[in-house]
Design a protein around this motif. Structure first.
Motif, short mmCIF file in Angstrom:
data_model
loop_
_atom_site.label_atom_id
_atom_site.label_comp_id
_atom_site.label_asym_id
_atom_site.label_seq_id
_atom_site.Cartn_x
_atom_site.Cartn_y
_atom_site.Cartn_z
N UNK A 66 -3.29 3.33 4.18
CA UNK A 66 -2.30 3.94 3.27
C UNK A 66 -1.24 4.68 4.09
N UNK A 67 -0.08 4.90 3.49
CA UNK A 67 0.97 5.70 4.14
C UNK A 67 0.45 7.13 4.35
N UNK A 68 0.79 7.74 5.48
CA UNK A 68 0.38 9.13 5.69
C UNK A 68 1.42 10.05 5.04
N UNK A 105 -4.06 12.40 -2.14
CA UNK A 105 -3.95 11.07 -1.54
C UNK A 105 -3.51 10.09 -2.62
N UNK A 106 -2.42 9.36 -2.34
CA UNK A 106 -1.89 8.43 -3.33
C UNK A 106 -2.84 7.25 -3.53
N UNK A 107 -2.92 6.75 -4.77
CA UNK A 107 -3.74 5.54 -4.96
C UNK A 107 -2.92 4.33 -4.52
N UNK A 108 -3.58 3.17 -4.51
CA UNK A 108 -2.94 1.98 -3.92
C UNK A 108 -1.68 1.54 -4.63
N UNK A 109 -1.64 1.72 -5.96
CA UNK A 109 -0.46 1.30 -6.71
C UNK A 109 0.76 2.11 -6.28
N UNK A 127 5.89 1.72 -0.31
CA UNK A 127 6.16 0.76 0.77
C UNK A 127 7.33 -0.15 0.43
N UNK A 128 7.33 -0.61 -0.80
CA UNK A 128 8.38 -1.50 -1.28
C UNK A 128 9.74 -0.83 -1.15
N UNK A 129 9.79 0.42 -1.61
CA UNK A 129 11.01 1.21 -1.57
C UNK A 129 11.44 1.45 -0.11
N UNK A 130 10.46 1.57 0.76
CA UNK A 130 10.74 1.77 2.18
C UNK A 130 11.36 0.52 2.81
#
Ligand SMILES: [Zn+2]
Length: 347
Positions: free
Chosen positions: A81-83, A120-124, A130-133
């Motif tokens: 996951x993203x930190x 901690x963010x969930x996967x969704x 990530x998409x936005x990144x």
């Protein structure tokens, strides 16, 4: 290395013996359980050497918080996951406050603030971030949906920032996606891609290598050189370099998605017209030259390919290629299997 390192000594009122003295700030690798997963993380703690009993360690509340953040980030890394600092980085790229980013994505106002500090963010949520990144076009979709949440001035500024990101890397991301979409049937290593999945960074490095070492490089010649580089590497090491898939065409081997390949940012091509108005693409060296992605063996393969074909015209190279077993044993438009390159001529 000992798993217990002195960071510094601090004069402070000790939380254990309540006296003013020097306390050691130390760090060590410790295990924690986060969401049922055991993770290793770096814990900071304080040591009082005035204390007689076993309890000579303490952790101030503020340090406790940062230890916890550290443990959660270890969990995030372990789970892919993203930190929290990745999330800060994405937010800064778009010049947004925590609340603005939450509003832009249509999330609860405190969501980003929590992800950057404790939750901690969930996967969704992680995949949306990530998409936005990666793809500012996705950010633009969120912007269109939620722009009314911002003042008209802020709306403009945010839109400008999204467009800035789009120009900087977003368009190239989409070009790469397009090329990759041509390779969806070749996701696994096989005889068609030479046991190698598509590596666009490598394609760019190799094209740059050819463009630097060959003064007149046109598209037809480049396409054959790419095939020879992959073919020779496969002949020697049972693996192609780029993962490109080549089809048997009248002028020799041609990579799947070759038009999209020429559109990549690092591949500098210039369309030229001859007296009859026929166009050809001249390949120029890119501004960014970095061969670190190529192994020593791969650079040697490229060097032999350049040495052999440097002086060939595209036409001569096509004729030469017509004599290859790999070409003769395949039909027009058929993918050329790499196993046939074991019988490559003159290498
Ligand atoms: Zn003390």
């Amino acid at each position: 290395m000992s798993n217990n390192i002195l960071i510094r000594k601090i004069d402070m009122e000790c939380a254990l013996c309540a006296k003013n003295h020097q306390v050691e700030e130390r760090k060590r690798i410790t295990k924690a359980i986060i969401k049922n997963e055991e993770v290793d993380f770096e814990e900071i703690y304080y040591l009082c050497d005035n204390c007689e009993n076993d309890e000579n360690e303490f952790i101030p509340a503020k340090i406790m918080d940062s230890n916890l953040l550290c443990a959660r980030n270890a969990y995030r890394k372990k789970m892919g996951l993203l930190t929290s600092s990745d999330i800060v980085g994405i937010r800064n790229k778009y010049g947004l406050t925590q609340m603005e980013m939450a509003n832009l994505l249509g999330w609860g106002e405190a969501t980003i603030s929590r992800y950057e500090s404790k939750a901690i963010q969930d996967e969704t949520y992680d995949s949306i971030l990530r998409l936005v990144n990666e793809n500012p076009m996705e950010t633009l979709k969120f912007y269109k949906r939620n722009k009314m949440k911002f003042s008209s001035l802020r709306m403009l500024e945010i839109k400008e920032k999204i467009i800035e990101n789009l120009n900087e890397y977003g368009k190239e991301y989409l070009r790469r996606q397009e090329l990759e979409s041509e390779y969806v049937c070749y996701q696994d290593p096989s005889d068609y891609n030479g046991n190698q999945t598509l590596n666009i960074d490598k394609v760019e490095s190799i094209v740059t290598y050819f463009a630097i070492n060959i003064s007149t490089l046109y598209k037809v010649k480049l396409m054959k050189l790419l095939w020879y580089a992959d073919a020779l590497n496969f002949k020697l090491y049972d693996k192609s370099m780029t993962g490109l898939v080549y089809a048997h065409m009248p002028m020799g081997a041609l990579p799947v998605g070759h038009y999209k390949l020429l559109g990549l940012e690092l591949i500098n091509s210039q369309e030229e017209y001859d007296d009859n108005g026929k166009s050809s693409y001249k390949i120029l060296p890119s501004n960014r030259i970095d061969f670190s992605i190529l192994s020593k063996e791969e650079l040697e393969v490229l060097s032999s390919v350049v040495k052999k074909f440097k002086a060939f015209s595209g036409q001569q190279l096509a004729e030469y290629m017509h004599r290859e077993i790999a070409y003769q044993q395949t039909n027009e438009k058929q993918v050329i299997p790499f196993s046939l390159t074991k019988q490559l001529l003159d290498f």
